[in-house]
Enzyme design. Structure first.
Site, short mmCIF file in Angstrom:
data_model
loop_
_atom_site.label_atom_id
_atom_site.label_comp_id
_atom_site.label_asym_id
_atom_site.label_seq_id
_atom_site.Cartn_x
_atom_site.Cartn_y
_atom_site.Cartn_z
N LYS A 37 -0.73 0.24 8.41
CA LYS A 37 -0.10 -0.81 7.60
C LYS A 37 -1.14 -1.82 7.12
O LYS A 37 -1.13 -2.23 5.96
CB LYS A 37 0.99 -1.51 8.41
CG LYS A 37 1.75 -2.59 7.63
CD LYS A 37 3.04 -2.98 8.34
CE LYS A 37 2.80 -3.91 9.52
NZ LYS A 37 2.68 -5.33 9.09
N SER A 38 -2.03 -2.23 8.02
CA SER A 38 -3.04 -3.23 7.66
C SER A 38 -3.93 -2.75 6.52
O SER A 38 -4.20 -3.50 5.57
CB SER A 38 -3.90 -3.57 8.88
OG SER A 38 -3.14 -4.17 9.90
N GLY B 31 4.52 -10.99 6.35
CA GLY B 31 3.59 -12.11 6.41
C GLY B 31 2.27 -11.77 5.76
O GLY B 31 1.64 -12.63 5.12
N ARG C 155 7.46 -18.95 9.18
CA ARG C 155 6.10 -18.69 9.66
C ARG C 155 5.09 -19.62 9.00
O ARG C 155 5.27 -20.04 7.86
CB ARG C 155 5.74 -17.22 9.44
CG ARG C 155 6.64 -16.30 10.25
CD ARG C 155 6.36 -14.84 10.00
NE ARG C 155 5.05 -14.44 10.49
CZ ARG C 155 4.57 -13.21 10.39
NH1 ARG C 155 5.31 -12.27 9.80
NH2 ARG C 155 3.37 -12.91 10.85
N ASP D 64 -1.10 -7.53 18.25
CA ASP D 64 -0.01 -6.59 18.04
C ASP D 64 0.18 -5.64 19.22
O ASP D 64 1.20 -4.93 19.29
CB ASP D 64 -0.23 -5.78 16.76
CG ASP D 64 0.03 -6.60 15.51
OD1 ASP D 64 0.63 -7.69 15.63
OD2 ASP D 64 -0.36 -6.17 14.41
N ARG E 127 7.93 -4.33 16.14
CA ARG E 127 7.12 -4.07 17.33
C ARG E 127 7.92 -4.26 18.63
O ARG E 127 7.71 -3.55 19.61
CB ARG E 127 5.85 -4.92 17.32
CG ARG E 127 5.03 -4.68 16.07
CD ARG E 127 3.56 -4.90 16.25
NE ARG E 127 2.86 -4.71 14.98
CZ ARG E 127 2.57 -3.54 14.45
NH1 ARG E 127 2.91 -2.42 15.08
NH2 ARG E 127 1.95 -3.46 13.28
#
Length: 453
Positions: free
Chosen positions: A20-21, A97, A125, A330, A404
């Protein structure tokens, strides 16, 4: 969607989903280019938000071969060549985010005003440090509610300059400024006012920027260039650069955050004598590859063939360990779930910044594991799971609308006596859309209620 997981053993081979990153960064980097193809992308709720933002800035993101977007093996990005247009409408970042922070800096390059928002979770956030940094660089960047949270209003254009920003809230602020800074006139020089947390995520950015032909440099206190983000006092990226990956394409590696749940499942629930094999575990800058070393310290029987990109894990008796998650936030949910199964105490330290994710993941894991019969102790910067005092039994738990948390609770449910019901199972779509399918293929007893609603 409720997901019912019954105590199970697992076996067989599965494949890691794409990162994903890396996908977020690759889609935006391709947007900053005059066009590029992103191969093996993760197509998920979060990354689709970034793709929509690229389109809003005047680019386009389409499947390479005409297949459904969700099934795409490659995405062709028609970029905006470093000059984003002013969007026609509000950019909705949904729950992502990463999208909001990276796109906020991209919006500062547009010669006009961009409005960004997101869902209820994202609107809670912190974005304030990034808004302040952009303001110091001459951009109007404001929270409509004046609290540093979305909705955000950003008016450019950004020329570049020198700016100070904290490193202990979110590494994504640094990533956003580096990616945008490369296409400014003056470049951007970032001075960190506090030590950098989650440094491996900035290493991901630096690696990807290099692959797209962008030079960005971490520097020490004396201004000397460093090899990586760890220990950096700041970062420098020259302006006037052009994004262009070699051969016009970029391939996304596997996601070690997602791999962590598969590794944990094998470590606690592999069928005796039958390993779990995870393909697609190719080494990269991802700090979350530390999961291999962490479970090995806990006593797991695990092997990682780095050249082949294959992890093999067998069930073992685990013991509690101490883990600092300052650079790997994470992994906290996964480690907490493992700690509930291990003998002794598992102490997860340096985790205050993990409270500012989709939910307060420290409290969420403590409270939901307690429902399953685990014993935990929560402090502001530490979560301790008392495995020897835990007796896991099936219960109804809440995934907290956090992908998560859902996946970590599914791991714990594998060894909880009876059936565990996890509310909000649909949220795995954020990072690992086929998580429950992959787990079912490994033998987990899983039923989904309301999947079609």
């Amino acid at each position: 969607m409720d997901v019912n997981v019954t105590s199970s053993t697992v076996r067989g081979t599965t494949r890691a989903p794409p990162s994903k990153s890396y996908t977020h960064r690759a889609l935006l980097a391709a947007g900053y280019s005059d066009g590029a193809t992103v191969r093996s992308p993760l197509v998920s709720a979060d990354t689709k938000a970034t793709a929509r933002a690229v389109t809003a800035f005047g680019g386009a993101v389409e499947p390479e071969s005409g297949e459904r977007f969700d099934d795409a093996d490659a995405l062709v990005v028609d970029g905006f060549d470093g000059r984003p247009a002013v969007p026609d409408d509000v950019i909705d970042c949904a729950n992502s985010g990463t999208t909001m922070r990276l796109v906020t800096a991209a919006a500062a390059l547009a010669d006009g005003t961009t409005v960004l928002t997101g869902d209820e979770s994202l609107r809670s956030r912190p974005q304030g440090p990034l808004l302040e940094a952009l303001g110091d660089l001459g951009v109007r960047a404001e929270s409509t509610r004046g609290n540093g949270q979305a909705p955000l209003v950003v008016s450019g254009p950004l020329a570049g300059g020198e700016v100070a920003i904290p490193g202990n809230v979110s590494s994504q602020y640094v990533t956003a400024l580096l990616m945008a800074g490369a296409v400014t006139e003056e470049g951007v020089e970032i001075d960190l006012t506090t030590p950098l947390k989650s440094a491996p995520y900035v290493d991901i950015t630096l690696e990807l920027l290099d692959d797209f032909g962008i030079e960005a440099t971490p520097v020490g206190d004396g201004g000397d260039a460093l090899d990586g983000a760890a220990g950096a006092a700041g970062f420098v990226v020259d302006g006037g650069q052009s994004y262009a990956p070699a051969g016009g394409s970029y391939t996304v590696p596997g996601d070690f955050s997602s791999i962590s749940y598969l590794v944990a499942a094998g470590a606690v629930a592999a069928e005796p004598g039958e390993p779990v094999r995870i393909e697609g575990a190719v080494p990269s800058a991802q700090g979350d590859s530390a999961i291999v070393e962490i479970v090995e310290r806990m006593g797991a029987d695990i092997e990682w063939d780095r050249e082949a990109g294959v992890i093999t894990v067998r069930r073992s008796e685990l013991s509690g360990v101490e883990v600092d998650v300052g650079d790997t936030p994470d992994l906290l949910p996964t480690i907490a779930a493992l700690g509930a199964v291990a003998d002794g105490d598992t102490r997860i330290m340096n985790c205050e910044h993990v409270r500012y994710k989709e939910t307060d993941r420290v409290s969420a894991m403590a409270e939901e594991l307690e429902k399953l019969g685990a014993k935990t102790t929560e402090e502001p910067d530490t979560l301790t799971v008392h495995g020897s005092e835990s007796d896991l039994r099936g219960a109804s738990v809440d995934g907290r609308a956090d992908h998560r948390i859902v996946m970590a609770l599914a791991v714990a449910a594998l060894v909880a006596e009876g059936t565990t019901t996890i509310r909000g199972g649909e949220h795995v779509d954020v990072s690992f859309p086929n998580f429950f399918d992959a787990m079912a293929d490994l033998g987990i007893a899983v039923e989904r209620d309301g999947a079609g609603e």
